[in-house]
Design an enzyme around this catalytic site. Structure first.
Site, PDB file in Angstrom:
ATOM      1  N   GLY A 194       0.777  -1.228   0.000  1.00  0.00           N
ATOM      2  CA  GLY A 194       0.000   0.000   0.000  1.00  0.00           C
ATOM      3  C   GLY A 194       0.813   1.285   0.000  1.00  0.00           C
ATOM      4  O   GLY A 194       0.371   2.307  -0.498  1.00  0.00           O
TER       5      GLY A 194
ATOM      6  N   GLU B 115       3.914   4.661   5.651  1.00  0.00           N
ATOM      7  CA  GLU B 115       2.703   3.836   5.561  1.00  0.00           C
ATOM      8  C   GLU B 115       1.587   4.554   4.811  1.00  0.00           C
ATOM      9  O   GLU B 115       1.553   5.792   4.746  1.00  0.00           O
ATOM     10  CB  GLU B 115       2.211   3.478   6.976  1.00  0.00           C
ATOM     11  CG  GLU B 115       2.502   2.045   7.367  1.00  0.00           C
ATOM     12  CD  GLU B 115       1.671   1.014   6.609  1.00  0.00           C
ATOM     13  OE1 GLU B 115       1.252   1.261   5.459  1.00  0.00           O
ATOM     14  OE2 GLU B 115       1.427  -0.055   7.191  1.00  0.00           O
ATOM     15  N   ASP B 116       0.685   3.757   4.285  1.00  0.00           N
ATOM     16  CA  ASP B 116      -0.492   4.308   3.613  1.00  0.00           C
ATOM     17  C   ASP B 116      -1.546   4.737   4.628  1.00  0.00           C
ATOM     18  O   ASP B 116      -2.072   5.838   4.559  1.00  0.00           O
ATOM     19  CB  ASP B 116      -1.076   3.293   2.619  1.00  0.00           C
ATOM     20  CG  ASP B 116      -1.229   1.887   3.218  1.00  0.00           C
ATOM     21  OD1 ASP B 116      -0.925   1.694   4.419  1.00  0.00           O
ATOM     22  OD2 ASP B 116      -1.652   0.985   2.480  1.00  0.00           O
TER      23      ASP B 116
ATOM     24  N   ASP C 293      -5.172   2.028  10.743  1.00  0.00           N
ATOM     25  CA  ASP C 293      -6.565   1.711  11.040  1.00  0.00           C
ATOM     26  C   ASP C 293      -6.646   1.386  12.539  1.00  0.00           C
ATOM     27  O   ASP C 293      -6.799   2.282  13.357  1.00  0.00           O
ATOM     28  CB  ASP C 293      -6.964   0.539  10.135  1.00  0.00           C
ATOM     29  CG  ASP C 293      -8.436   0.213  10.192  1.00  0.00           C
ATOM     30  OD1 ASP C 293      -9.209   1.046  10.651  1.00  0.00           O
ATOM     31  OD2 ASP C 293      -8.819  -0.886   9.756  1.00  0.00           O
TER      32      ASP C 293
ATOM     33  N   LYS D 213      -7.249   6.694  10.786  1.00  0.00           N
ATOM     34  CA  LYS D 213      -8.664   6.675  11.179  1.00  0.00           C
ATOM     35  C   LYS D 213      -8.726   6.719  12.707  1.00  0.00           C
ATOM     36  O   LYS D 213      -8.651   5.672  13.350  1.00  0.00           O
ATOM     37  CB  LYS D 213      -9.331   5.382  10.712  1.00  0.00           C
ATOM     38  CG  LYS D 213      -9.411   5.187   9.214  1.00  0.00           C
ATOM     39  CD  LYS D 213     -10.120   3.863   8.937  1.00  0.00           C
ATOM     40  CE  LYS D 213     -10.053   3.481   7.482  1.00  0.00           C
ATOM     41  NZ  LYS D 213     -10.489   2.082   7.263  1.00  0.00           N
TER      42      LYS D 213
ATOM     43  N   PHE E 159     -14.087   2.388   4.715  1.00  0.00           N
ATOM     44  CA  PHE E 159     -13.105   1.684   3.895  1.00  0.00           C
ATOM     45  C   PHE E 159     -12.756   2.524   2.674  1.00  0.00           C
ATOM     46  O   PHE E 159     -13.630   2.860   1.885  1.00  0.00           O
ATOM     47  CB  PHE E 159     -13.639   0.315   3.476  1.00  0.00           C
ATOM     48  CG  PHE E 159     -12.580  -0.542   2.851  1.00  0.00           C
ATOM     49  CD1 PHE E 159     -11.674  -1.233   3.648  1.00  0.00           C
ATOM     50  CD2 PHE E 159     -12.468  -0.639   1.475  1.00  0.00           C
ATOM     51  CE1 PHE E 159     -10.671  -2.006   3.078  1.00  0.00           C
ATOM     52  CE2 PHE E 159     -11.467  -1.418   0.893  1.00  0.00           C
ATOM     53  CZ  PHE E 159     -10.573  -2.097   1.699  1.00  0.00           C
ATOM     54  N   VAL E 160     -11.491   2.871   2.544  1.00  0.00           N
ATOM     55  CA  VAL E 160     -11.073   3.749   1.446  1.00  0.00           C
ATOM     56  C   VAL E 160     -10.141   3.029   0.474  1.00  0.00           C
ATOM     57  O   VAL E 160      -9.498   2.050   0.837  1.00  0.00           O
ATOM     58  CB  VAL E 160     -10.394   5.033   1.981  1.00  0.00           C
ATOM     59  CG1 VAL E 160     -11.374   5.858   2.778  1.00  0.00           C
ATOM     60  CG2 VAL E 160      -9.159   4.700   2.830  1.00  0.00           C
TER      61      VAL E 160
ATOM     62  N   ARG F 235      -5.567   0.412  -6.666  1.00  0.00           N
ATOM     63  CA  ARG F 235      -4.352   1.024  -6.125  1.00  0.00           C
ATOM     64  C   ARG F 235      -3.867   2.169  -7.012  1.00  0.00           C
ATOM     65  O   ARG F 235      -3.196   3.071  -6.552  1.00  0.00           O
ATOM     66  CB  ARG F 235      -3.221  -0.013  -6.036  1.00  0.00           C
ATOM     67  CG  ARG F 235      -3.439  -1.105  -5.001  1.00  0.00           C
ATOM     68  CD  ARG F 235      -2.149  -1.907  -4.829  1.00  0.00           C
ATOM     69  NE  ARG F 235      -2.339  -3.194  -4.187  1.00  0.00           N
ATOM     70  CZ  ARG F 235      -2.367  -3.376  -2.869  1.00  0.00           C
ATOM     71  NH1 ARG F 235      -2.231  -2.358  -2.054  1.00  0.00           N
ATOM     72  NH2 ARG F 235      -2.534  -4.577  -2.368  1.00  0.00           N
TER      73      ARG F 235
HETATM   74  P1  5GP Z   1      -4.062  -1.878  11.155  1.00  0.00           P
HETATM   75  O1  5GP Z   1      -3.148  -2.879  11.767  1.00  0.00           O
HETATM   76  O2  5GP Z   1      -3.687  -0.442  11.447  1.00  0.00           O
HETATM   77  O3  5GP Z   1      -5.499  -2.155  11.502  1.00  0.00           O
HETATM   78  O4  5GP Z   1      -4.022  -2.197   9.616  1.00  0.00           O
HETATM   79  C1  5GP Z   1      -3.439  -1.413   8.680  1.00  0.00           C
HETATM   80  C2  5GP Z   1      -3.526  -2.080   7.320  1.00  0.00           C
HETATM   81  O5  5GP Z   1      -4.879  -2.498   7.001  1.00  0.00           O
HETATM   82  C3  5GP Z   1      -3.179  -1.046   6.267  1.00  0.00           C
HETATM   83  O6  5GP Z   1      -1.799  -1.036   6.020  1.00  0.00           O
HETATM   84  C4  5GP Z   1      -4.021  -1.480   5.092  1.00  0.00           C
HETATM   85  O7  5GP Z   1      -3.315  -2.447   4.347  1.00  0.00           O
HETATM   86  C5  5GP Z   1      -5.256  -2.121   5.695  1.00  0.00           C
HETATM   87  N1  5GP Z   1      -6.367  -1.137   5.760  1.00  0.00           N
HETATM   88  C6  5GP Z   1      -6.849  -0.541   6.872  1.00  0.00           C
HETATM   89  N2  5GP Z   1      -7.855   0.309   6.583  1.00  0.00           N
HETATM   90  C7  5GP Z   1      -8.010   0.257   5.236  1.00  0.00           C
HETATM   91  C8  5GP Z   1      -8.898   0.940   4.320  1.00  0.00           C
HETATM   92  O8  5GP Z   1      -9.756   1.768   4.662  1.00  0.00           O
HETATM   93  N3  5GP Z   1      -8.748   0.649   3.005  1.00  0.00           N
HETATM   94  C9  5GP Z   1      -7.812  -0.248   2.556  1.00  0.00           C
HETATM   95  N4  5GP Z   1      -7.767  -0.458   1.235  1.00  0.00           N
HETATM   96  N5  5GP Z   1      -6.965  -0.901   3.385  1.00  0.00           N
HETATM   97  C10 5GP Z   1      -7.065  -0.649   4.714  1.00  0.00           C
HETATM   98 MG    MG Z   2      -5.077  -4.387   1.209  1.00  0.00          MG
HETATM   99 MG    MG Z   3      -0.135  -0.471   4.745  1.00  0.00          MG
END
Ligand code: 5GP
Ligand code: MG
Ligand code: MG
Length: 183
Positions: A48, A103-104, A107, A135, A156-157, A169
């Site tokens: 990402g 990072e992208d 969450d 978020k 979800f984006v 992507r």
């Molecule tokens: P975390 O451990 O912070 O919950 O997860 C982060 C990862 O979940 C991100 O690097 C991404 O790959 C995925 N992710 C979390 N939220 C989103 C979202 O809104 N859209 C997309 N496409 N991926 C997300």
């Molecule tokens: Mg993904």
């Molecule tokens: Mg990521």
């Protein structure tokens, strides 16, 4: 190529390409000031973060190095479990390095919180985080993020590196996926 059918899968645009690039310029100036006189290793989290890395690294007017990791969280489907597996490790030795994780999106924060601990344990001089999106309403653990592009609602984006089933992507902006795509 006609991409209008791809854009039609967005129910709304949250951040435009222009807003992303303006924000990255702003973050790049802060990073240049904070790391003045120090080495800087950018660590991108595949897949990402590819777009953020490409644009942030080129916005920086200084030497940097780049390395990449791929991680996956165990657990079912879309819910992050916090147990992380390394799919592709770094090639670099982190001893004494100033590491900036790129990072992208954050969450739950579980992946990054684990990743920071993992990189710190390898002897890095510093480990900080730069994320394009966060978020705040979805956070399950406190993560100290030094550079954040945009706080967004808990939806979800897709786009700008973020996928739905590996697609979208390559969209230039970031948007919310329209329900007709997954319902
Ligand atoms: P975390 O451990 O912070 O919950 O997860 C982060 C990862 O979940 C991100 O690097 C991404 O790959 C995925 N992710 C979390 N939220 C989103 C979202 O809104 N859209 C997309 N496409 N991926 C997300
Ligand atoms: Mg993904
Ligand atoms: Mg990521």
């Amino acid at each position: 190529m006609d991409f209008t059918h791809v854009e039609a899968d967005l129910s709304k645009t949250l951040v435009t390409e222009e807003e992303l690039h303006a924000k990255l310029e702003e973050l790049a100036r802060q990073i240049e000031a904070d790391y003045e006189g120090k080495d800087l290793l950018l660590v991108g989290v595949l897949r990402g973060a590819v777009m953020v890395m490409a644009d942030l690294s080129r916005a920086l007017r200084r030497h940097i190095e780049m390395d990449w990791m791929a991680v996956s969280s165990y657990g079912s489907g879309t819910v992050s479990s916090g147990v992380v597996r390394i799919l592709k490790d770094l090639d670099s030795d982190l001893t004494g390095r100033n590491v900036l994780i790129v990072e992208d999106i954050i969450d739950s924060g579980l992946t990054l919180s684990w990743l920071r601990g993992n990189l710190e344990s390898r002897g890095a001089a510093s480990v900080e985080i730069c994320t394009m999106l966060r978020k705040p309403d979805a956070l399950k653990v406190e993560v100290d993020v030094k550079y954040c592009g945009f706080d967004i609602p808990n939806e979800f984006v897709i786009g700008y590196g973020l996928d739905y089933a590996e697609q979208y992507r390559n969209l230039r902006g970031i948007g919310v996926l329209a329900p007709h795509v997954y319902e």
